[in-house]
Scaffold this active site. Structure first.
Site, PDB file in Angstrom:
ATOM      1  N   GLU A 160       0.805  -1.235   0.000  1.00 37.41           N
ATOM      2  CA  GLU A 160       0.000   0.000   0.000  1.00 37.41           C
ATOM      3  C   GLU A 160       0.836   1.282   0.000  1.00 37.41           C
ATOM      4  O   GLU A 160       0.611   2.182   0.801  1.00 37.41           O
ATOM      5  CB  GLU A 160      -0.951  -0.003   1.204  1.00 37.41           C
ATOM      6  CG  GLU A 160      -1.906  -1.193   1.203  1.00 37.41           C
ATOM      7  CD  GLU A 160      -2.885  -1.171   2.375  1.00 37.41           C
ATOM      8  OE1 GLU A 160      -2.765  -0.297   3.252  1.00 37.41           O
ATOM      9  OE2 GLU A 160      -3.770  -2.037   2.403  1.00 37.41           O
ATOM     10  N   ASN A 203       2.116  -5.260  -3.101  1.00 36.16           N
ATOM     11  CA  ASN A 203       0.705  -5.556  -2.826  1.00 36.16           C
ATOM     12  C   ASN A 203      -0.051  -4.255  -2.575  1.00 36.16           C
ATOM     13  O   ASN A 203       0.448  -3.360  -1.889  1.00 36.16           O
ATOM     14  CB  ASN A 203       0.651  -6.441  -1.566  1.00 36.16           C
ATOM     15  CG  ASN A 203      -0.703  -7.058  -1.300  1.00 36.16           C
ATOM     16  OD1 ASN A 203      -1.274  -7.693  -2.185  1.00 36.16           O
ATOM     17  ND2 ASN A 203      -1.222  -6.889  -0.087  1.00 36.16           N
ATOM     18  N   HIS A 239     -10.571  -6.268  -2.131  1.00 44.09           N
ATOM     19  CA  HIS A 239     -11.637  -6.112  -1.128  1.00 44.09           C
ATOM     20  C   HIS A 239     -12.810  -5.408  -1.819  1.00 44.09           C
ATOM     21  O   HIS A 239     -12.714  -4.223  -2.144  1.00 44.09           O
ATOM     22  CB  HIS A 239     -11.151  -5.259   0.054  1.00 44.09           C
ATOM     23  CG  HIS A 239     -10.039  -5.886   0.814  1.00 44.09           C
ATOM     24  ND1 HIS A 239     -10.218  -7.019   1.582  1.00 44.09           N
ATOM     25  CD2 HIS A 239      -8.734  -5.558   0.959  1.00 44.09           C
ATOM     26  CE1 HIS A 239      -9.062  -7.345   2.152  1.00 44.09           C
ATOM     27  NE2 HIS A 239      -8.148  -6.477   1.782  1.00 44.09           N
ATOM     28  N   GLU A 268      -6.136 -10.803  -1.028  1.00 44.37           N
ATOM     29  CA  GLU A 268      -6.947 -10.563   0.182  1.00 44.37           C
ATOM     30  C   GLU A 268      -8.424 -10.540  -0.170  1.00 44.37           C
ATOM     31  O   GLU A 268      -9.201  -9.738   0.359  1.00 44.37           O
ATOM     32  CB  GLU A 268      -6.539  -9.238   0.844  1.00 44.37           C
ATOM     33  CG  GLU A 268      -5.063  -9.168   1.192  1.00 44.37           C
ATOM     34  CD  GLU A 268      -4.679  -7.879   1.914  1.00 44.37           C
ATOM     35  OE1 GLU A 268      -5.560  -7.161   2.417  1.00 44.37           O
ATOM     36  OE2 GLU A 268      -3.464  -7.598   1.975  1.00 44.37           O
ATOM     37  N   ASP A 270     -12.168 -10.525  -0.510  1.00 47.19           N
ATOM     38  CA  ASP A 270     -13.453 -10.676   0.179  1.00 47.19           C
ATOM     39  C   ASP A 270     -14.460  -9.783  -0.523  1.00 47.19           C
ATOM     40  O   ASP A 270     -14.094  -8.765  -1.107  1.00 47.19           O
ATOM     41  CB  ASP A 270     -13.373 -10.442   1.696  1.00 47.19           C
ATOM     42  CG  ASP A 270     -12.799  -9.106   2.123  1.00 47.19           C
ATOM     43  OD1 ASP A 270     -12.600  -8.224   1.272  1.00 47.19           O
ATOM     44  OD2 ASP A 270     -12.568  -8.942   3.344  1.00 47.19           O
TER      45      ASP A 270
HETATM   46  C1  XIL Z   1      -6.374  -6.232   8.375  1.00 42.76           C
HETATM   47  C2  XIL Z   1      -6.687  -7.381   9.302  1.00 42.76           C
HETATM   48  O1  XIL Z   1      -7.575  -8.258   8.639  1.00 42.76           O
HETATM   49  C3  XIL Z   1      -7.304  -6.877  10.568  1.00 42.76           C
HETATM   50  O2  XIL Z   1      -7.450  -7.948  11.506  1.00 42.76           O
HETATM   51  C4  XIL Z   1      -6.448  -5.786  11.162  1.00 42.76           C
HETATM   52  O3  XIL Z   1      -7.107  -5.243  12.303  1.00 42.76           O
HETATM   53  C5  XIL Z   1      -6.187  -4.694  10.162  1.00 42.76           C
HETATM   54  O4  XIL Z   1      -5.592  -5.261   9.017  1.00 42.76           O
HETATM   55  N1  XIL Z   1      -4.998  -4.589   3.756  1.00 42.76           N
HETATM   56  C6  XIL Z   1      -4.016  -5.399   4.224  1.00 42.76           C
HETATM   57  C7  XIL Z   1      -4.270  -6.280   5.391  1.00 42.76           C
HETATM   58  O5  XIL Z   1      -2.949  -5.487   3.609  1.00 42.76           O
HETATM   59  O6  XIL Z   1      -3.121  -6.485   6.168  1.00 42.76           O
HETATM   60  C8  XIL Z   1      -5.372  -5.761   6.242  1.00 42.76           C
HETATM   61  O7  XIL Z   1      -5.653  -6.722   7.254  1.00 42.76           O
HETATM   62  C9  XIL Z   1      -6.593  -5.464   5.407  1.00 42.76           C
HETATM   63  C10 XIL Z   1      -6.300  -4.429   4.365  1.00 42.76           C
END
Ligand code: XIL
Length: 450
Positions: A160, A203, A239, A268, A270
């Protein structure tokens, strides 16, 4: 018979050719549809992973679901800077070790997440001047990658680093603000030296479609590739929700990165929602990955909705009771798998069965209407037969949604158009009876199904 297939697929690095070559009990493994996410993905030469939290591994259903379905694990928080180096030079690996040990002992790959990120950063990092920060960043990378050397399939080296919005600019962070753009390149060079076998990924989120942010990442990766900066993969967090749906140009975006000579991974995933709409979105993601040769795997950001970081949005494939959601079935199907590996008639399938329930739906002096509801048992059925015995001297004057045959006072009813029922689904037929002086109830016999 899915275990040999799954084990072989992992051992050979999930090659489709090798999977197809396996024969078990006289038929090819390819002909036997995979019945887990991991085995189905392996059949496509991909991994299927989940974000894993160490503190849930002791929950039997959590561990069982993880172990059955997934071939890759990403520690959800346990490898982040605040978890692993809370004070300078003091590394704490216990929680991450638990995830890695669990995953590795079950043949799963591990994605390392993440080395350099502006978030979940202990406060001491932000107090350092430039020279010190550079040393600390490289020390952190070396500390983690050294500890897990040889254990990690892919590392998210930098996470990020770009801003949202239309600017395509880098995000403000201690690293960006003190070290400038070059911190990313330096992190990748340090990482390559620390564990040369690990794939090194950049990422990010909101880079899933073609937009200003993904254009900026693309330009960076292109520049790295042209100058020999070591980068092997780009992770697309993915996401999604109704405000940020699966982009229409997702596949095209993955492909343009792959065309730079890097692997792409969905890291990641979802998708908030439920039911068929959520399932359809998941299908789009899987289809996009499968359409891109260098899309090597998909990770969903958690095992069960109840522990999701966005649990209110129920964004995952298993509900809070570890039941498979429609999105699960959609993903499995898109991966070429099937929840019914043996096909109809497999000894493992529940037998076809049904029940018949009678109600009188109308009644008048000379007659009445009866209705019989047929409900399939635990298996889908393609036909059913129910018997209705009329008390003498009643007679049936009409019947709908069924096909009757008669033996004396016994009416045997089979489907007209409505023989096929999903497991647990119902249909009904109805009939009008002339009482001929008797208002007594008919007797409905058992239901048989095939
Ligand atoms: C999130 C986790 O799922 C949570 O448990 C934590 O509180 C915050 O981070 N991008 C990412 C992940 O790269 O590491 C993040 O994970 C979600 C967004």
């Amino acid at each position: 018979m899915t275990m040999p297939l799954r084990c072989l697929a992992r051992t050979v690095g999930a090659g489709l050719v090798a999977v197809a070559a396996l024969t078990t009990a006289g038929h090819t493994a390819e002909a036997e549809a995979a019945d887990t996410l991991g085995s189905a993905a392996a059949g496509q030469g991909r991994y299927f992973g989940a974000a894993v939290a160490a503190n849930h591994l002791g929950e039997a259903d959590y561990a069982a679901t993880l172990d059955r379905e997934f071939t890759s694990a990403t520690p959800e928080n346990e490898m982040k800077w605040d978890a692993t180096e809370p004070s300078r030079g003091t590394f704490t690996f216990a929680a991450a070790d638990r995830v890695v040990a669990h995953a590795r002992s079950r043949g799963m790959d591990v994605r390392g997440h993440t080395l350099v990120w502006h978030s979940q950063l202990p406060s001491w990092v932000g107090t350092l001047g430039a020279a010190d920060l550079r040393t600390a960043m490289n020390g952190h990378i070396n500390g983690l990658m050294g500890h897990y050397k040889g254990e990690i399939h892919s590392w998210d080296v930098v996470n990020e680093a770009f801003q949202d919005g239309g600017s395509g600019a880098r995000r403000s962070s201690p690293f960006q603000d003190r070290l400038g753009d070059g911190f990313i390149e330096e992190a990748f060079r340090t990482a390559r030296a620390a564990d040369p076998a690990a794939k090194l990924c950049y990422n990010d989120y909101n880079t899933d479609g073609v937009n200003a942010k993904s254009n900026a990442v693309y330009a960076m990766v292109k520049d790295f590739r042209s100058r020999g900066v070591p980068i092997d993969c780009v992770g697309f967090q993915s996401h999604f929700n109704s405000a940020s749906p699966v982009p229409a140009d997702y596949r095209q975006n993955l492909q343009r990165f792959a065309d730079l000579g890097v692997d792409v991974q969905i890291t990641e995933l979802d998708i908030e929602g439920s039911g068929s709409a959520q399932a359809a979105s998941y299908t789009k993601v899987v289809d996009a990955c499968l359409a891109v040769d260098r899309c090597t795997g998909i990770t969903v950001w958690g095992v069960t909705d109840k522990y999701s970081w966005r649990s209110g949005g129920t964004p995952l494939l298993f509900d809070g009771d570890y039941r498979k959601k429609p999105a699960y079935d959609a993903v499995l199907t898109a991966l070429g798998g099937s929840g019914d590996p043996g096909g109809p008639g497999d000894p493992g399938d529940p037998a076809a069965s049904c029940t018949a329930a009678y109600t009188r739906t109308a009644d008048w002096s000379s007659g009445y209407n009866g209705q019989v509801t047929i409900t399939a048992g635990d298996a889908p059925i393609s036909s059913w037969t129910a018997t209705v015995t009329l008390p003498s001297p009643q007679s049936v004057s009409s019947l709908w949604n069924g096909t009757p045959t008669w033996t004396g006072t016994v009416m045997t009813v089979r489907p007209s158009w409505n023989g096929t029922l999903a497991a647990g689904a119902s249909t009904s037929f109805g009939f009008t009876v002339a009482k001929n002086g008797s208002g007594a109830a008919p007797t409905v016999g058992g239901c048989t199904a095939s």
